[in-house]
Design a protein around this motif. Structure first.
Motif, PDB file in Angstrom:
ATOM      1  N   PRO A 223      -4.906  -0.167   5.733  1.00  0.00           N
ATOM      2  CA  PRO A 223      -4.944   0.057   4.112  1.00  0.00           C
ATOM      3  C   PRO A 223      -3.979  -1.038   3.673  1.00  0.00           C
ATOM      4  N   VAL A 224      -4.559  -1.357   2.448  1.00  0.00           N
ATOM      5  CA  VAL A 224      -3.602  -2.324   1.509  1.00  0.00           C
ATOM      6  C   VAL A 224      -3.190  -1.737   0.253  1.00  0.00           C
ATOM      7  N   HIS A 225      -2.352  -2.174  -0.515  1.00  0.00           N
ATOM      8  CA  HIS A 225      -1.733  -1.273  -1.679  1.00  0.00           C
ATOM      9  C   HIS A 225      -1.920  -2.405  -2.924  1.00  0.00           C
ATOM     10  N   ASN A 226      -2.337  -1.864  -4.080  1.00  0.00           N
ATOM     11  CA  ASN A 226      -2.425  -2.718  -5.282  1.00  0.00           C
ATOM     12  C   ASN A 226      -1.079  -2.600  -6.017  1.00  0.00           C
TER      13      ASN A 226
ATOM     14  N   ALA B 107      -6.436   8.577  -0.274  1.00  0.00           N
ATOM     15  CA  ALA B 107      -6.240   7.551  -0.788  1.00  0.00           C
ATOM     16  C   ALA B 107      -6.968   7.333  -2.158  1.00  0.00           C
TER      17      ALA B 107
ATOM     18  N   LEU C  42      -6.331  -9.026  -2.804  1.00  0.00           N
ATOM     19  CA  LEU C  42      -6.578  -7.755  -1.930  1.00  0.00           C
ATOM     20  C   LEU C  42      -7.889  -8.388  -1.131  1.00  0.00           C
TER      21      LEU C  42
ATOM     22  N   GLN D  49      -0.176  -0.916  -8.565  1.00  0.00           N
ATOM     23  CA  GLN D  49       0.434   0.481  -8.688  1.00  0.00           C
ATOM     24  C   GLN D  49       0.727   1.242  -7.351  1.00  0.00           C
ATOM     25  N   LYS D  50       0.914   0.608  -6.214  1.00  0.00           N
ATOM     26  CA  LYS D  50       1.080   1.017  -4.961  1.00  0.00           C
ATOM     27  C   LYS D  50       0.102   2.120  -4.487  1.00  0.00           C
ATOM     28  N   ALA D  51      -1.046   1.920  -4.916  1.00  0.00           N
ATOM     29  CA  ALA D  51      -2.307   2.967  -4.503  1.00  0.00           C
ATOM     30  C   ALA D  51      -3.017   2.428  -3.282  1.00  0.00           C
ATOM     31  N   SER D  52      -3.010   3.370  -2.492  1.00  0.00           N
ATOM     32  CA  SER D  52      -3.608   2.841  -1.160  1.00  0.00           C
ATOM     33  C   SER D  52      -5.232   2.455  -1.440  1.00  0.00           C
TER      34      SER D  52
END
Length: 211
Positions: free
Chosen positions: A105-108, A30, A181, A110-113
């Protein structure tokens, strides 16, 4: 379950509910991890938040956040990332055995976990902490009872290309507004800790592209 009983009675239940996801997620890569510190402030169960330093670069400076940050190659897993970052930001050492488990998990943008790690940190006076001024401007706690009151719960609708796309929770009337988030993770935490008392009214058609 009433808020004043959550810390005393909820740990075993939460550990059991999170056990499967924790074992699976802990070893997966992640981008970042945050600690969700469940504490007791003057005997009242609460969540601990930080106000990110206004001196930081990027769009999230000055936002309310949970302590955490990017994964380091030397970190053993997501739990160690969250615990290390918490110590670096707040000077707060949380033993690994105090970790209850990993939330969804959540994503920002940039689709990063980003992996939320729930931990019980026990009795705490937020004013006694000495946060790193380069990373944190302020530390504060919001009682679970406050977060569970409907008048302190809001939401924001977002549109994309002129059409409704998704809705995000917002928690109001504390020292600072909890959104983005951090609000999503707060909602996940309330759903776990107080499923009977917290009933989110929000619906989302797509994942929010937020950072």
């Amino acid at each position: 379950m009433q808020p004043d009983c959550l810390l005393a009675e909820g740990e075993r239940r939460c550990r059991r509910l999170l056990a499967g996801a924790t074992a699976w997620l802990c070893a997966r890569p992640a981008a970042a991890a945050v600690l969700v510190p469940l504490c007791s402030v003057r005997g009242v169960p609460a969540l601990l938040y930080t106000l990110r330093s206004s001196r930081l670069s990027g769009s999230r400076k000055g936002d309310v956040s949970f302590p955490g940050g990017k994964c380091d190659p030397t970190d053993q897993d997501m739990v160690h990332t969250a615990l290390r970052e918490t110590h670096e930001e707040l000077g707060l050492s949380v033993p690994e055995e105090h970790v209850w488990g990993i939330l969804r998990p959540v994503h920002n943008r940039q689709k990063a976990s980003v992996v939320p790690v729930l931990a019980g940190v026990g009795p705490l006076d937020p004013q006694s902490l000495r946060p790193n001024p380069e990373e944190v401007d302020e530390v504060f706690a919001l009682p679970l009872a406050h977060l569970l009151q409907a008048q302190n719960q809001g939401y924001t609708h977002f549109c994309r290309r002129g059409h409704f796309s998704y809705t995000l929770p917002v928690f109001l009337h504390g020292p600072h507004c909890v959104w983005g988030l951090t609000a999503i993770i707060t909602e996940f935490t309330l759903q776990l800790l107080a499923s009977g008392a917290y009933q989110p009214r929000l619906a989302s058609s797509e994942g929010p592209p937020i950072g």
